[in-house]
Design a protein around this motif. Structure first.
Motif, PDB file in Angstrom:
ATOM      1  N   CYS A   1      -2.784   0.294  -3.665  1.00  0.00           N
ATOM      2  CA  CYS A   1      -2.787  -1.305  -3.251  1.00  0.00           C
ATOM      3  C   CYS A   1      -2.369  -1.794  -4.639  1.00  0.00           C
ATOM      4  CB  CYS A   1      -3.404  -1.609  -2.441  1.00  0.00           C
ATOM      5  SG  CYS A   1      -3.135  -3.161  -2.063  1.00  0.00           S
TER       6      CYS A   1
ATOM      7  N   GLU B   1       0.792  -1.323   0.461  1.00  0.00           N
ATOM      8  CA  GLU B   1      -0.127   0.003   0.339  1.00  0.00           C
ATOM      9  C   GLU B   1       0.477   1.159   0.178  1.00  0.00           C
ATOM     10  OE1 GLU B   1      -2.292  -2.806   2.976  1.00  0.00           O
ATOM     11  OE2 GLU B   1      -0.801  -2.051   3.192  1.00  0.00           O
TER      12      GLU B   1
ATOM     13  N   CYS C   1      -5.049  -2.808   2.721  1.00  0.00           N
ATOM     14  CA  CYS C   1      -5.963  -3.468   1.851  1.00  0.00           C
ATOM     15  C   CYS C   1      -5.755  -4.935   1.341  1.00  0.00           C
ATOM     16  CB  CYS C   1      -4.808  -3.121   0.572  1.00  0.00           C
ATOM     17  SG  CYS C   1      -3.661  -3.769  -0.044  1.00  0.00           S
TER      18      CYS C   1
ATOM     19  N   TYR D   1      -4.846   1.838   7.264  1.00  0.00           N
ATOM     20  CA  TYR D   1      -6.225   1.286   6.008  1.00  0.00           C
ATOM     21  C   TYR D   1      -4.900   0.016   5.276  1.00  0.00           C
ATOM     22  CZ  TYR D   1      -9.669   4.938   6.057  1.00  0.00           C
ATOM     23  OH  TYR D   1     -10.453   6.033   6.512  1.00  0.00           O
TER      24      TYR D   1
ATOM     25  N   ARG E   1     -10.161  -0.571   7.593  1.00  0.00           N
ATOM     26  CA  ARG E   1      -9.679  -0.417   8.544  1.00  0.00           C
ATOM     27  C   ARG E   1      -9.857  -0.444   9.310  1.00  0.00           C
ATOM     28  NH1 ARG E   1     -12.922   5.637   8.205  1.00  0.00           N
ATOM     29  NH2 ARG E   1     -14.818   4.609   8.735  1.00  0.00           N
TER      30      ARG E   1
ATOM     31  N   TRP F   1     -10.625  -2.660   0.720  1.00  0.00           N
ATOM     32  CA  TRP F   1     -10.863  -1.777   1.696  1.00  0.00           C
ATOM     33  C   TRP F   1     -10.920  -2.341   2.640  1.00  0.00           C
ATOM     34  CZ3 TRP F   1      -5.277   0.408   1.317  1.00  0.00           C
ATOM     35  CH2 TRP F   1      -4.939   1.012  -0.422  1.00  0.00           C
TER      36      TRP F   1
ATOM     37  N   LEU G   1      -8.309   3.613  -3.092  1.00  0.00           N
ATOM     38  CA  LEU G   1      -9.463   4.676  -2.913  1.00  0.00           C
ATOM     39  C   LEU G   1      -9.034   5.047  -2.578  1.00  0.00           C
ATOM     40  CD1 LEU G   1     -11.644   3.534  -0.681  1.00  0.00           C
ATOM     41  CD2 LEU G   1     -10.083   3.499   0.975  1.00  0.00           C
TER      42      LEU G   1
END
Length: 119
Positions: A22, A6, A95, A93, A38, A36, A80
């Motif tokens: 990513c 990422e 991926c 975050y 988080r 994605w 994103l």
């Protein structure tokens, strides 16, 4: 042998924008769904958005209308775009992708990128 890397996190003021990327590399036959997630401090990891190999996207309610997930299949990359960021978007975050290689189909995760939104 498969890696997800990422990039694009950072510090931004509330109302600002960031774009995360990513890229998947390694022994890849095909990539199915990409996503994605988080994780905020003290909270469980949560799903943010998913995108199918055909481009169908789905979003968690807190980010609908503000975040956009997209992918470039030729580059094995998912993005994103995060607009109108809020302090509550602060999190690491990650991926994730379901990837078919020569002999397996499994989920892979990136190492995470920090997004911090100041008020």
């Amino acid at each position: 042998q498969v890696q997800l890397v990422e990039s694009g996190g950072g510090l931004v003021q509330a109302g600002g924008s960031l774009r995360l990327s990513c890229a998947a590399s390694g022994s890849i036959f095909s990539i199915n769904v990409m996503a994605w997630y988080r994780q905020a401090p003290g909270k469980q990891r949560e799903l943010v958005a998913t995108i199918s190999s055909g481009g169908t996207a789905n979003y968690a309610e807190p980010v609908k209308g503000r975040f956009t997930i997209s992918r470039d299949n030729a580059k094995n990359t998912v993005y994103l775009q995060m607009n109108s960021l809020k302090p509550e978007d602060t999190a690491v975050y990650y991926c994730a992708a379901e990837i078919s290689s020569r002999s397996t189909v499994r989920a892979y995760w990136g190492q995470g990128t920090q997004v911090t939104v100041s008020s």
